[in-house]
Scaffold this active site. Sequence first.
Site: not given
Ligand code: 5GP
Length: 179
Positions: A42, A97-98, A101, A129, A150, A157, A163
């Site tokens: 990402g 990072e992208d 969340d 987020k 989402f 992706d 992507r």
């Molecule tokens: P976390 O561990 O912070 O919950 O999630 C991190 C990863 O989850 C991100 O690097 C990404 O790959 C994925 N992710 C989190 N939110 C989204 C979203 O809204 N859309 C997509 N496609 N991937 C997400």
Amino acid sequence: MDIVDRIIISEEEIQARVRELGEAISRDYAGKTITLLCVLKGGLMFLCDLAKHITQPVAYDFMSVSSYGDATETSGVVRIVKDLEESIEGKHVLIVEDIIDTGLTLSYLLNNLHSRNPASLRICTLLNKPENRRVEIPIDYVGFEVPNAFLVGYGLDFKQLYRNIPFVFVPKKELIENL
Ligand code: 5GP
């Protein structure tokens, strides 16, 4: 585009903000060499655009961590799929990072990377987020705060696709249901 329900951040907005972030990073790291640590896949698009606006010497390294699989909900399970190629001991590391969340992925990564003794370790995320956060994460650079939806595009992706779309959008419900 027929997969887009609504655009959350346009290409122009992303490019303008990425330039600002690059300029801020250049000022903050004046006189230092930076290792940009890209979290695949990402973060790749963001890394490439961001690096163009950093005036310091930069090195890239890549890590792949899995927390989502192909599901749209986090599993909470984090594992290193691909590790860094170089040691980061004594280096100024900036994680690119992208999106952050729940924070579970980065929380794991931070612990792991701190134990490798970098000179500094900071985080730059394009999207944040905060509503869904489960663990506190010290974020140094944020592109945009986004709602708890989402999102797809600009690195994010849906089932490994889209992507490459240059903006961030909420996909149509039919896309998620039919693929
Ligand atoms: P976390 O561990 O912070 O919950 O999630 C991190 C990863 O989850 C991100 O690097 C990404 O790959 C994925 N992710 C989190 N939110 C989204 C979203 O809204 N859309 C997509 N496609 N991937 C997400």
